[in-house]
Design an enzyme around this catalytic site. Structure first.
Site: not given
Length: 291
Positions: A143, A151, A154, A212, A215
């Site tokens: 993926k 990603h 973070h 999201t 967040q």
């Protein structure tokens, strides 16, 4: 040449002395805890993580993706439980200590509940290492589109930054972002665990975009508290408050951009498609009426 060598030696010596000074002001309550005393384990694992991100997709290029359904369900269940434990521990201990959500200085006392908070913060720091598993699963399942800058940024930065937290400020206002983020991760890993069960379950997971949004609310709240801490001169390391503000701004920009691409633009494209379909049907109807 000699002057360059002397200048370099002096700079290295000053850097080493600064490092020794930082160690002298570290919180003694977490001294000797796993991976806390030295930055080497944290930096080493972070470097290995970045190597995995760079090399992993290349190694998987000519290989079929792995089917990791059982492993992913077990992993996400474990992460849900761990984050739930951290959130509950921080909430109970901070409530008993009557911690302020606005400004809570680090007291460096060996009170039972203070040590309970420090212990939960250590587990939060350690959970950031375990979260490298998110990236590993993406790579093994091919993926690669999931390996975005957001990603990797973070995951790689959170682990290192929370080593600083557990090393120097394992209690005080540190508890709040760890507690809130752990709560959100309970929802996040619950979602991932359910999604891993397959299409029959995934079709009911309509609430992904709200994670999201949560967040973004979290980052905005942390930004506001950070700015307020600077303005009110909260008794907390000043450089950490400025670092928090900058870090939260970067997250708001990156997660905001992700939300816009993933949801807002899709809605606009859907509306345009519906409008185009309606216009086409109207033209076809008009053409049929004329004939």
């Amino acid at each position: 040449m000699a002057s360059i060598i002397n200048a370099t030696t002096s700079m290295l010596s000053d850097g080493y002395n600064f490092y020794l000074w930082t160690l002298s002001i570290a919180d003694q309550r977490t001294r000797g805890w796993l991976m806390v005393d030295s930055p080497v384990p944290t930096l080493g694992y972070t470097v290995l993580y970045l190597i995995m991100v760079c090399v992993g997709p290349r190694l998987m290029k000519d290989r079929p993706p792995f089917s990791l359904k059982k492993f992913m369900i077990a992993y996400n269940l474990m992460m849900t439980a761990l984050n739930g434990y951290i959130a509950v521990e921080l909430f109970i201990a901070s409530t008993r200590m009557k911690y302020s959500y606005i400004c809570q200085p680090v007291t460096f006392i060996n009170h039972k509940e203070e040590l309970r908070i420090a212990n939960a913060v250590w587990w939060y720091y350690f959970s950031k290492l375990l979260e490298f598993g998110d990236t590993l699963f993406f790579i093994l399942r091919k993926k690669d589109k999931q390996l975005s800058f957001l990603h990797v940024y973070h995951h790689s930065t959170m682990f290192s930054l929370w080593w600083i937290g557990i090393k120097w400020v394992p209690s005080g206002s540190t508890f709040l972002p760890a507690m809130v983020n752990s709560f959100i991760h309970v929802l996040l890993y619950s979602y991932y665990g359910l999604a891993a069960m397959g299409p029959k379950v995934a079709q009911y997971l309509w609430w992904k975009k709200y994670l999201t949004i949560l967040q973004l609310i979290q980052f905005t709240g942390a930004l506001i508290l950070g700015v307020n801490a600077i303005r009110s001169e909260c008794d907390f390391p000043m450089w950490m408050k400025y670092a928090l503000v900058v870090y939260m701004v970067s997250f708001i920009v990156l997660f905001g951009n992700f939300y816009a691409k993933a949801y807002i633009r899709k809605v606009r494209m859907s509306l345009r498609s519906m409008l185009f379909l309606q216009i086409t049907l109207f033209k076809m109807k008009s053409h049929c009426d004329e004939n």
